[in-house]
Design a protein around this motif. Sequence first.
Motif, short mmCIF file in Angstrom:
data_model
loop_
_atom_site.label_atom_id
_atom_site.label_comp_id
_atom_site.label_asym_id
_atom_site.label_seq_id
_atom_site.Cartn_x
_atom_site.Cartn_y
_atom_site.Cartn_z
N ASP A 69 24.55 -1.72 19.88
CA ASP A 69 24.99 -0.61 19.88
C ASP A 69 25.09 -0.22 18.18
O ASP A 69 25.82 -0.95 17.55
CB ASP A 69 26.32 -0.31 20.50
N THR B 279 32.67 4.98 17.37
CA THR B 279 32.11 5.53 18.50
C THR B 279 30.56 5.21 18.71
O THR B 279 29.80 5.27 17.80
CB THR B 279 32.26 7.01 18.43
N LYS B 280 30.27 4.68 19.81
CA LYS B 280 28.70 4.47 19.92
C LYS B 280 27.90 5.87 19.89
O LYS B 280 28.20 6.64 20.42
CB LYS B 280 28.68 3.97 21.47
N THR C 87 21.86 3.16 21.17
CA THR C 87 21.71 1.96 21.77
C THR C 87 20.38 1.47 21.72
O THR C 87 19.50 2.18 22.14
CB THR C 87 22.32 1.65 23.20
N PRO D 184 24.32 8.08 24.04
CA PRO D 184 25.37 8.12 25.04
C PRO D 184 25.26 9.65 25.51
O PRO D 184 24.85 10.62 24.76
CB PRO D 184 26.43 7.73 24.18
N LYS D 185 25.68 9.76 26.67
CA LYS D 185 25.89 11.12 27.29
C LYS D 185 27.07 11.77 26.77
O LYS D 185 28.17 11.20 26.56
CB LYS D 185 26.11 11.04 28.83
#
Length: 182
Positions: A129, A136-137, A140, A180-181
């Motif tokens: 990640d 915050t991611k 990935t 990420p969503k």
Amino acid sequence: MAIGAGFSASASAQVSIGLGAGSARPSSAPLIPFRFQVRFRQSGAGTHQGNEVDMCQGAFAECTGLEATMEPKVIRSGGVNHGAFQRAGQVTHATVILKRGMTDNRHLWKWFAMVSGGDFAARMDVDIDMLDGAGTKVLTWSLARCMPVKFKAADLNARATEVAVEELHLAHEGLTLGFPKA
């Protein structure tokens, strides 16, 4: 595709990449490469597949080898003198190298010893990640069915003043990039 971007190719060889419904628009700001974390998950069939494994207590200092190379296939056609046609070929992946400061935690060595001792099914899926400045991611990199192919302990030197670093080299069967969503 699972990366949040829709991909389509038509018969006329036009390629379009668009954002999928409900996806966050990726930022155009450059990412900082020193904020990342590595997670290990059990791979393969079985009841524990996909479970996260507490492989390393310490953070990794370096990760290299996140690359994929496609070897183009050259097709030479008789009567076409202006050049050869290029077609997509097989994709190969580089060995990923993880480096970290040595601790008394021997999980990486134990995994390498298991595989080199004959337990060839002891594979792990690895997620790397990248984090932004706030932790915050952002994205990935996922490595499928990793197998440790080399373990290197730190060089011992009585005059050394730097931290002892160990390396784990991973061969894998696929590299994917996910976001990420929103």
